[in-house]
Motif scaffolding. Structure first.
Motif, PDB file in Angstrom:
ATOM      1  N   HIS A 124       0.743  -1.090  -0.127  1.00  0.00           N
ATOM      2  CA  HIS A 124      -0.081  -0.038   0.009  1.00  0.00           C
ATOM      3  C   HIS A 124       0.872   1.335   0.032  1.00  0.00           C
ATOM      4  CE1 HIS A 124       0.837  -0.388   4.347  1.00  0.00           C
ATOM      5  NE2 HIS A 124       0.697   0.874   4.469  1.00  0.00           N
ATOM      6  N   THR A 125       0.253   2.347  -0.443  1.00  0.00           N
ATOM      7  CA  THR A 125       0.907   3.599  -0.614  1.00  0.00           C
ATOM      8  C   THR A 125       0.191   4.383   0.382  1.00  0.00           C
ATOM      9  OG1 THR A 125      -0.818   4.555  -2.193  1.00  0.00           O
ATOM     10  CG2 THR A 125       1.239   3.563  -3.144  1.00  0.00           C
ATOM     11  N   PRO A 126       1.013   5.502   0.853  1.00  0.00           N
ATOM     12  CA  PRO A 126       0.329   6.196   1.926  1.00  0.00           C
ATOM     13  C   PRO A 126      -1.135   6.972   1.570  1.00  0.00           C
ATOM     14  CG  PRO A 126       2.726   6.998   1.780  1.00  0.00           C
ATOM     15  CD  PRO A 126       2.256   5.971   0.633  1.00  0.00           C
ATOM     16  N   MET A 132      -8.410   4.040   2.708  1.00  0.00           N
ATOM     17  CA  MET A 132      -8.915   3.149   3.729  1.00  0.00           C
ATOM     18  C   MET A 132      -9.527   3.810   5.196  1.00  0.00           C
ATOM     19  SD  MET A 132      -6.317   0.007   3.580  1.00  0.00           S
ATOM     20  CE  MET A 132      -5.224  -0.031   1.839  1.00  0.00           C
ATOM     21  N   ARG A 133      -8.506   4.619   5.542  1.00  0.00           N
ATOM     22  CA  ARG A 133      -8.780   5.185   6.855  1.00  0.00           C
ATOM     23  C   ARG A 133     -10.241   6.081   6.646  1.00  0.00           C
ATOM     24  NH1 ARG A 133      -4.489   7.666   7.195  1.00  0.00           N
ATOM     25  NH2 ARG A 133      -3.367   6.351   8.604  1.00  0.00           N
ATOM     26  N   ALA A 160     -10.594   0.022  -1.753  1.00  0.00           N
ATOM     27  CA  ALA A 160      -9.346   0.748  -1.435  1.00  0.00           C
ATOM     28  C   ALA A 160      -8.421  -0.463  -1.244  1.00  0.00           C
ATOM     29  CB  ALA A 160      -9.429   1.570  -0.245  1.00  0.00           C
ATOM     30  N   ILE A 161      -8.653  -1.386  -0.458  1.00  0.00           N
ATOM     31  CA  ILE A 161      -7.715  -2.700  -0.072  1.00  0.00           C
ATOM     32  C   ILE A 161      -7.196  -3.370  -1.552  1.00  0.00           C
ATOM     33  CG2 ILE A 161      -7.643  -5.062   0.897  1.00  0.00           C
ATOM     34  CD1 ILE A 161      -9.181  -3.922   3.184  1.00  0.00           C
ATOM     35  N   ALA A 212      -4.201  -4.197  10.809  1.00  0.00           N
ATOM     36  CA  ALA A 212      -3.141  -5.064  10.247  1.00  0.00           C
ATOM     37  C   ALA A 212      -2.471  -4.801   9.075  1.00  0.00           C
ATOM     38  CB  ALA A 212      -3.986  -6.141  10.255  1.00  0.00           C
ATOM     39  N   ILE A 213      -3.060  -4.086   8.200  1.00  0.00           N
ATOM     40  CA  ILE A 213      -2.546  -3.572   6.872  1.00  0.00           C
ATOM     41  C   ILE A 213      -1.724  -2.372   7.032  1.00  0.00           C
ATOM     42  CG2 ILE A 213      -3.097  -2.156   4.803  1.00  0.00           C
ATOM     43  CD1 ILE A 213      -5.949  -4.011   4.694  1.00  0.00           C
ATOM     44  N   ALA A 214      -2.059  -1.394   7.977  1.00  0.00           N
ATOM     45  CA  ALA A 214      -1.282  -0.276   8.475  1.00  0.00           C
ATOM     46  C   ALA A 214      -0.058  -0.721   9.147  1.00  0.00           C
ATOM     47  CB  ALA A 214      -2.182   0.914   9.298  1.00  0.00           C
TER      48      ALA A 214
END
Length: 250
Positions: A124-126, A132-133, A160-161, A212-214
């Motif tokens: 993932h990119t920022p 996602m957030r 987004a994921i 978990a992704i972050a």
């Protein structure tokens, strides 16, 4: 001598043969994306068919997303590049025609989304993490407004994921599967005796998935995705479907 049963041969319609020839020319690279097909008149001459036959073949090719009519200019329709959206339409149509069961759709979504979450945790990119957030925050805001808007924000979170997985096939197939069961998601919330609790449970699982992704934890992301989808649909599956979920979610 083995006994073999044959069925009567079905004659192929002429326009189907035209479709097959043009498809083959596109797939082989003889006609590349961005190039024009010959005009209708040229196709009639080259293929020795009538104008209605050519037009029916072009209609089929256009419905498949392989060509598009371009007003003006020379030549016939232009060949389109193969896109994820085209594949998504084909997949959605196939899912509807095949009358796939809820169990099959849910199982396939587990396989797709758990893989996408694992990839997203590493790739993932920022900006994608911000998307996602934002979707999770909208889910939080929509809990009090009803299940339909909540589910839309939930789908945006998972979209987004899929984008963050950087795998077009996962994204297309995942979105197609999610779209196929969107009505079931709305129905689940609406028929739930406590829709607020159902939404809060989904929100809690998506928060855990986001964390978990972050954190870049691919193992936790995959496991959380499998558990979340299983928990969401378990009560609507028969015994066989439940066993399938258990096998996939461990």
């Amino acid at each position: 001598m083995n006994s073999v049963t044959f069925t009567p041969a079905v004659p192929t319609l002429t326009y189907q043969r035209v479709v097959e020839q043009i498809e083959q020319a596109i797939l082989s690279g003889e006609i590349k994306p961005g190039q024009h097909l010959p005009s209708e008149r040229e196709l009639m001459v080259q293929l020795s068919v009538s104008r209605p036959t050519v037009r029916e073949a072009l209609r089929v090719l256009q419905s498949q997303g392989l060509i598009a009519s371009k007003p003006g200019g020379r030549g016939g329709p232009v060949v389109l590049p193969v896109s994820p959206e085209t594949l998504g339409r084909s997949f959605t149509m196939a899912a509807r025609i095949a009358s796939l069961s809820l169990s099959e759709l849910v199982q396939f979504r587990i396989v797709l989304e758990s893989s996408a979450c694992q990839l997203a945790s590493a790739l993932h990119t920022p900006e994608q993490l911000d998307q996602m957030r934002d979707a999770v925050q909208r889910m939080e805001a929509q809990v009090a407004n009803g299940s339909e808007d909540f589910n839309r924000a939930d789908l945006d979170f998972h979209a987004a994921i899929w984008d963050a997985s950087h795998n077009s096939l996962l994204r297309v197939c995942g979105q197609a599967v999610a779209g196929s069961i969107l009505n079931l998601m709305n129905d689940r919330m609406q028929r739930s005796e406590d829709s607020l609790s159902a939404m809060e449970g989904a929100l809690e699982r998506d928060r855990a998935l986001f964390d978990a992704i972050a954190a870049g934890d691919s193992a936790a992301a995959g496991e959380t995705a499998r558990s979340a989808i299983s928990a969401y649909f378990a009560e609507y599956l028969d015994d066989e479907g439940t066993r399938g979920l258990q096998a996939l979610s461990g």
